[in-house]
Write an enzyme that holds these catalytic residues in place. Structure first.
Site, PDB file in Angstrom:
ATOM      1  N   GLU A   1      -3.313  16.733   1.049  1.00  0.00           N
ATOM      2  CA  GLU A   1      -3.031  15.650  -0.159  1.00  0.00           C
ATOM      3  C   GLU A   1      -4.419  15.034  -0.934  1.00  0.00           C
ATOM      4  O   GLU A   1      -5.166  14.538   0.013  1.00  0.00           O
ATOM      5  CB  GLU A   1      -2.211  14.519  -0.129  1.00  0.00           C
ATOM      6  CG  GLU A   1      -0.563  14.899  -0.017  1.00  0.00           C
ATOM      7  CD  GLU A   1       0.133  13.808   0.213  1.00  0.00           C
ATOM      8  OE1 GLU A   1      -0.252  12.607  -0.121  1.00  0.00           O
ATOM      9  OE2 GLU A   1       1.309  13.737   0.626  1.00  0.00           O
TER      10      GLU A   1
ATOM     11  N   TYR B   1       9.173  14.472  -0.073  1.00  0.00           N
ATOM     12  CA  TYR B   1       8.027  13.244   0.674  1.00  0.00           C
ATOM     13  C   TYR B   1       9.113  12.247   1.218  1.00  0.00           C
ATOM     14  O   TYR B   1       9.519  11.532   0.044  1.00  0.00           O
ATOM     15  CB  TYR B   1       7.144  12.956  -0.205  1.00  0.00           C
ATOM     16  CG  TYR B   1       5.997  12.365   0.289  1.00  0.00           C
ATOM     17  CD1 TYR B   1       6.294  11.123   0.897  1.00  0.00           C
ATOM     18  CD2 TYR B   1       4.597  12.507   0.161  1.00  0.00           C
ATOM     19  CE1 TYR B   1       5.301  10.265   1.671  1.00  0.00           C
ATOM     20  CE2 TYR B   1       3.685  11.647   0.764  1.00  0.00           C
ATOM     21  CZ  TYR B   1       4.063  10.524   1.375  1.00  0.00           C
ATOM     22  OH  TYR B   1       2.886   9.600   2.085  1.00  0.00           O
TER      23      TYR B   1
ATOM     24  N   ASP C   1       0.530   1.817  -3.448  1.00  0.00           N
ATOM     25  CA  ASP C   1      -0.580   2.063  -2.325  1.00  0.00           C
ATOM     26  C   ASP C   1      -0.883   0.383  -1.863  1.00  0.00           C
ATOM     27  O   ASP C   1      -1.063  -0.614  -2.744  1.00  0.00           O
ATOM     28  CB  ASP C   1      -1.923   2.867  -2.824  1.00  0.00           C
ATOM     29  CG  ASP C   1      -1.505   4.209  -3.134  1.00  0.00           C
ATOM     30  OD1 ASP C   1      -1.064   4.868  -2.103  1.00  0.00           O
ATOM     31  OD2 ASP C   1      -1.770   4.864  -4.135  1.00  0.00           O
TER      32      ASP C   1
END
Length: 273
Positions: free
Chosen positions: A46, A172, A57
């Site tokens: 990734e 994911y 994040d």
């Protein structure tokens, strides 16, 4: 993507999915790490696309994005890095992970076509939910790009099929509620969540957010089809920089050595389990 996960299944092991932020702390260093990842044991890569407001994040990747932007990162520049990587590696799947704003500014159809031409295999666009999939999905599909969705612990039974129906490549699983790199899920929570998702999809399932150690990566590879490690690698890179935030001669080596340790654990996970 499908070929890589199928090959790993035949080998009887899970995938190590590694994350790096493009251009962190500079283009040359991040390209050196990118080129070294397959030999170090990364099965899927990734690449984070630097953005000013990476809301999913945590602080480590936020700081990495700021370093990358300061180093001159652009979306076109990230695609250029992928093209250079592909000159020496045609096999390792590459996924771009980022946010919709830079893609929208670039032009969605143009971006998908250019990404595929550069050698990108899949996209994770964190802030485009299935309800807004028509913003990018037709263009990604036309370009042959997998669109990988995030499934969270808060994704309920009613919503899960809808999210998974719009997913290709792999699923994911965001193992915690929160941002990247802040904490880790328990084995018990993961063991309960993975079968629930598998009831709705035959796609490979990779666990991310909070996977930091070789032991945690091995556990994820036992429970699912892969482990995603990002913040831990970004932290190692950040700790290797000098006082001005510049790469030292051994920055790339430190990150790749960490990947080797993670890969060793993932490859031995099911034999040990």
């Amino acid at each position: 993507m499908a070929a890589r996960f199928a090959a790993l299944q035949r080998e009887g092991r899970g995938a190590l999915v590694t994350y790096l932020q493009a251009y962190d702390p500079d283009r040359e260093t991040s390209l050196a790490i990118l080129r070294g990842l397959p030999e170090a044991g990364a099965d899927v890569i990734e690449i984070g696309v630097p953005f000013t407001d990476p809301m999913a994040d945590g602080p480590s990747i936020q700081r990495a994005a700021l370093r990358a932007l300061k180093a001159g990162a652009t979306l076109a520049g990230v695609l250029g890095m992928v093209r250079e990587f592909r000159a020496g590696d045609a096999a390792t799947p590459v996924v771009l992970m980022g946010y919709y704003n830079p893609i929208f500014a670039y032009g969605v159809a143009r971006f998908c076509a250019d990404a595929a031409a550069a050698g990108v295999d899949g996209l994770i666009v964190v802030d485009v939910p299935p309800e807004e999939a028509d913003e990018i999905e037709p263009h990604a599909k036309a370009a042959g790009l997998d669109l990988i969705r995030l499934v969270a612990p808060t994704t309920d039974e009613a919503r899960l099929p809808r999210v998974l129906a719009a997913t290709s490549g792999f699923v994911y699983y965001v193992s915690i509620t929160g941002i990247t790199g802040t904490r880790s899920a328990t084995r018990e929570a993961l063991a309960a969540a993975i079968p629930r998702i598998r009831r709705h999809t035959g796609l490979p399932l990779a666990i991310g957010f909070g996977i930091r150690t070789p032991q945690q990566a091995a556990e994820a590879a036992r429970l699912a089809d892969g482990a995603v490690v990002g913040t831990a690698l970004v932290d190692t890179l950040a700790a290797s920089l000098d006082e001005q935030g510049r790469a030292r001669p051994d920055t790339s080596r430190q990150v790749l050595d960490q990947v080797r340790g993670l890969a060793l654990a993932v490859r031995g996970a099911r034999q040990a389990g």
